[in-house]
Design an enzyme around this catalytic site. Structure first.
Site, PDB file in Angstrom:
ATOM      1  N   ASP A 280      -7.540  -1.887   6.435  1.00  0.00           N
ATOM      2  CA  ASP A 280      -7.382  -0.657   7.221  1.00  0.00           C
ATOM      3  C   ASP A 280      -7.243   0.595   6.364  1.00  0.00           C
ATOM      4  O   ASP A 280      -7.547   1.703   6.824  1.00  0.00           O
ATOM      5  CB  ASP A 280      -6.109  -0.770   8.073  1.00  0.00           C
TER       6      ASP A 280
ATOM      7  N   THR B 292       0.843  -1.199   0.000  1.00  0.00           N
ATOM      8  CA  THR B 292       0.000   0.000   0.000  1.00  0.00           C
ATOM      9  C   THR B 292       0.876   1.246   0.000  1.00  0.00           C
ATOM     10  O   THR B 292       1.941   1.245   0.615  1.00  0.00           O
ATOM     11  CB  THR B 292      -0.840   0.006   1.299  1.00  0.00           C
TER      12      THR B 292
ATOM     13  N   GLY C  29       0.519  -3.111   5.648  1.00  0.00           N
ATOM     14  CA  GLY C  29       0.596  -4.460   6.184  1.00  0.00           C
ATOM     15  C   GLY C  29      -0.788  -5.047   6.416  1.00  0.00           C
ATOM     16  O   GLY C  29      -1.756  -4.613   5.794  1.00  0.00           O
TER      17      GLY C  29
END
Ligand code: SD4
Length: 336
Positions: free
Chosen positions: A226, A195, A247
């Site tokens: 997230d 990301t 992550g």
């Protein structure tokens, strides 16, 4: 800070005593604000972003910052570079799909006024980060997901893109064949974690951040990590600092990761210490850390920065007036 143009610069050595309230940083400049006659830290423009693709993204963001643009414009422009890179398999239209072959994109953006916008599970739009900004600027909402996000994007004519792209579709078909068992199970696939999360401090002393991803490769349909969740993948508090995450999203959400990092900085921790403590909290909450890589980067309002991850291998890109480089984050699991 609008009086910055009229400011006078002094060196810390001469006026250190006058600024006992401010937190020292390397080579800070202290400025006397012409209107208030108060001593304040001169903002040091800086951009940091996760992983190697951050180098190109930071440079685009820097162009904005160095022409007196805002951190908000800088982070949007910066991560759009990564979203446009069709060779990137974890961000934007070149990203990998979920198990059913759909590329669903997640993104969020937040500025110095705590305004924020997010999209999740968005398909077929080239720049999810701009749609997230559109949600922030053009609606009263913070987050739009799925078809609602796509309809909004189409209404405002954000650029479309056909996904998955050919190479990605081929890989997905192969993966499906080779992972018949996994395909049926609600398990996380650990094939990618790249990301882009970006944090910037502009010449006006304002912080903003952006985060954009295609999420975990071959995730379950409907899964959102997230990255588009304010407080998890990204959080900004202009009085304190900014943080973003990369992550395994599930673990990051469990501790409201980026918000936790910012709150730790509020309590006086340095950006690196704050990231480390958040990582330790993740570690403490999980019995099994197999494949559980998470990393945070953080930037405080003085321009101090840091990062930390569970395992070795996480790095982030740094851009300042004099630096344009990758920094290896410190990590916890040094024995594994
Ligand atoms: C997610 N956090 O969807 C994202 C994936 C990621 O670096 O960050 N990869 O869980």
């Amino acid at each position: 800070m609008s009086d910055l143009k009229r400011r006078t610069f002094f060196k810390l050595g001469l006026f250190g005593a006058a600024i006992s309230l401010v937190k020292p940083s390397k080579a800070v400049e202290i400025i006397s604000d012409a209107s208030t006659k108060k001593f304040v830290i001169a903002p040091k423009k800086i951009v940091i972003s996760t992983w190697n693709h951050g180098i190109a993204a930071n440079r685009a963001a820097w162009e904005v910052l160095s022409s007196k643009g805002t951190a908000l414009d800088a982070v949007e422009k910066g991560v759009k570079i990564t979203e446009s890179d069709m060779s990137n398999r974890s961000v934007g239209g070149g990203g990998r799909p979920d198990r059913s072959g759909h590329v669903t994109l997640d993104a969020c953006i937040m500025d110095e006024k705590s305004r924020c916008g997010a999209v999740a599970y968005l398909e077929g739009i080239k720049h999810p980060i701009s749609v997230a900004r559109g949600v922030m600027d053009r609606t009263q909402h913070v987050m739009l997901v799925g078809d609602g996000a796509r309809d909004f994007a189409l209404d405002y004519e954000y650029e479309k893109i056909k996904t998955p792209i050919k190479e990605v579709k081929k890989d997905w078909k192969k993966w499906k064949k080779e992972n018949k068992e996994l395909f049926k199970k609600p398990e996380i696939n650990h094939e990618n974690h790249d990301t882009i999360g970006m944090l910037a401090l502009d010449a006006f002393g304002n912080l903003s951040g952006a985060c954009t991803t295609s999420g975990w490769a071959y995730k379950m349909p409907g899964r959102v990590g997230d990255s588009p969740i304010i407080g998890a993948g990204l959080f900004i508090d202009n009085e304190v600092g900014a943080a973003c995450a990369t992550g395994m999203g599930e673990a990051i959400i469990r501790i409201a990761g980026s918000h936790t990092v910012v709150e730790l900085m509020r309590q006086g921790k340095s950006p690196e210490e704050a990231c480390k403590l958040a990582v330790e909290r993740i570690i403490a909450k999980h019995d099994d850390l197999t494949n559980l890589q998470c990393g945070f980067i953080a930037l405080d309002k003085y321009g101090n920065y840091g990062g930390y991850s569970v395992y070795k291998g996480f790095n982030y890109a740094l851009k300042t007036e004099n630096r344009d480089e990758m920094v290896d984050a410190k990590y916890n699991r040094s024995w594994e």
